[in-house]
Design a protein around this motif. Structure first.
Motif, PDB file in Angstrom:
ATOM      1  N   THR A   1       0.854  -1.191   0.000  1.00 49.27           N
ATOM      2  CA  THR A   1       0.000   0.000   0.000  1.00 49.27           C
ATOM      3  C   THR A   1       0.893   1.245   0.000  1.00 49.27           C
ATOM      4  O   THR A   1       1.837   1.326   0.782  1.00 49.27           O
ATOM      5  CB  THR A   1      -0.899   0.016   1.260  1.00 49.27           C
TER       6      THR A   1
ATOM      7  N   SER B   1       1.406   7.438   0.843  1.00 51.41           N
ATOM      8  CA  SER B   1       0.509   8.597   0.746  1.00 51.41           C
ATOM      9  C   SER B   1      -0.940   8.197   1.079  1.00 51.41           C
ATOM     10  O   SER B   1      -1.669   8.956   1.717  1.00 51.41           O
ATOM     11  CB  SER B   1       0.578   9.207  -0.651  1.00 51.41           C
ATOM     12  N   GLU B   2      -1.335   7.001   0.653  1.00 54.43           N
ATOM     13  CA  GLU B   2      -2.683   6.528   0.954  1.00 54.43           C
ATOM     14  C   GLU B   2      -2.853   6.280   2.453  1.00 54.43           C
ATOM     15  O   GLU B   2      -3.872   6.630   3.052  1.00 54.43           O
ATOM     16  CB  GLU B   2      -2.959   5.233   0.176  1.00 54.43           C
ATOM     17  N   LEU B   3      -1.826   5.693   3.090  1.00 53.90           N
ATOM     18  CA  LEU B   3      -1.865   5.453   4.534  1.00 53.90           C
ATOM     19  C   LEU B   3      -1.932   6.777   5.303  1.00 53.90           C
ATOM     20  O   LEU B   3      -2.676   6.897   6.286  1.00 53.90           O
ATOM     21  CB  LEU B   3      -0.641   4.651   4.972  1.00 53.90           C
ATOM     22  N   GLN B   4      -1.150   7.762   4.850  1.00 51.07           N
ATOM     23  CA  GLN B   4      -1.161   9.066   5.517  1.00 51.07           C
ATOM     24  C   GLN B   4      -2.522   9.748   5.386  1.00 51.07           C
ATOM     25  O   GLN B   4      -3.003  10.380   6.321  1.00 51.07           O
ATOM     26  CB  GLN B   4      -0.058   9.955   4.951  1.00 51.07           C
ATOM     27  N   ALA B   5      -3.136   9.616   4.231  1.00 53.72           N
ATOM     28  CA  ALA B   5      -4.455  10.224   4.027  1.00 53.72           C
ATOM     29  C   ALA B   5      -5.491   9.590   4.962  1.00 53.72           C
ATOM     30  O   ALA B   5      -6.298  10.294   5.582  1.00 53.72           O
ATOM     31  CB  ALA B   5      -4.888  10.058   2.574  1.00 53.72           C
ATOM     32  N   LYS B   6      -5.457   8.267   5.101  1.00 53.27           N
ATOM     33  CA  LYS B   6      -6.381   7.591   6.019  1.00 53.27           C
ATOM     34  C   LYS B   6      -6.132   8.019   7.460  1.00 53.27           C
ATOM     35  O   LYS B   6      -7.065   8.214   8.233  1.00 53.27           O
ATOM     36  CB  LYS B   6      -6.232   6.071   5.895  1.00 53.27           C
TER      37      LYS B   6
END
Length: 185
Positions: A89, A92-97
């Motif tokens: 994953t 950036s996607e983890l940070q957004a979540k």
């Protein structure tokens, strides 16, 4: 050799284990040294000479005034049914979540405050009240002087340079008199 707040820390000493470099500070024991190393992300086997300049300056600034240090970030813990994302994953996607979850938590807090619900007591950093070196020595000296001034038993024992905490005076009073020669007022 690193010099922090008037204390020389030898290069070959480990920051936390075996030979504690941070315990060279008056008022810092093993447990406090362990907490300081955890706070500044210093590894168990890291020697003083291996500390980065950032770690040394942040440690010096914290030890100079721990009460004014910025608080540590508090991250939410995962629930028992949490399933981690797959390793591929994107970050950036983890940070957004994570930011969405933080915003949701903040919104809940604001809603509780608007409703007048008192929030529980917050986390108190045990290192905020840390006193070391001259500040701690001054406090101890003032406490002894207070005991002497009010005329308590402990204060009189301090004034006579005798053991204060109920030790045997038959065998060690001479040692106590030698060790308590320093007038602490």
């Amino acid at each position: 050799m690193v010099h922090i707040l008037g204390v020389h820390l030898p290069d070959n000493y480990l920051a936390r284990n075996e030979q504690y470099a941070l315990t060279k500070f008056y008022g810092v024991g093993q447990k406090t040294a362990h907490r300081l190393c955890a706070r500044f992300q210093i590894h168990d086997k890291c020697k003083v000479k291996d500390l980065s300049p950032f770690q040394v300056t942040s440690l010096a600034s914290f030890l100079s005034s721990p009460a004014t240090a910025p608080p540590l970030p508090r991250y939410p813990l995962a629930s028992p049914d949490y399933v981690p994302p797959p390793p591929n994953t994107p970050v950036s996607e983890l940070q957004a979540k994570f930011k969405e979850a933080q915003a949701l938590i903040e919104a809940k807090k604001l809603a509780k405050i608007e409703q007048g619900v008192k929030l529980g007591p917050g986390y108190v950093d045990p290192l905020k009240k840390l006193k070391i070196e001259s500040e701690l020595r001054r406090e101890i000296r003032e406490n002894i002087q207070h005991q002497r001034m009010i005329g308590s038993y402990v204060g009189r024992r301090h004034a006579m340079h005798l053991p204060v905490r109920g030790q045997n005076t038959q065998s060690n009073a001479a040692t106590a008199k030698k060790l308590n020669r320093l007038d602490r007022w």
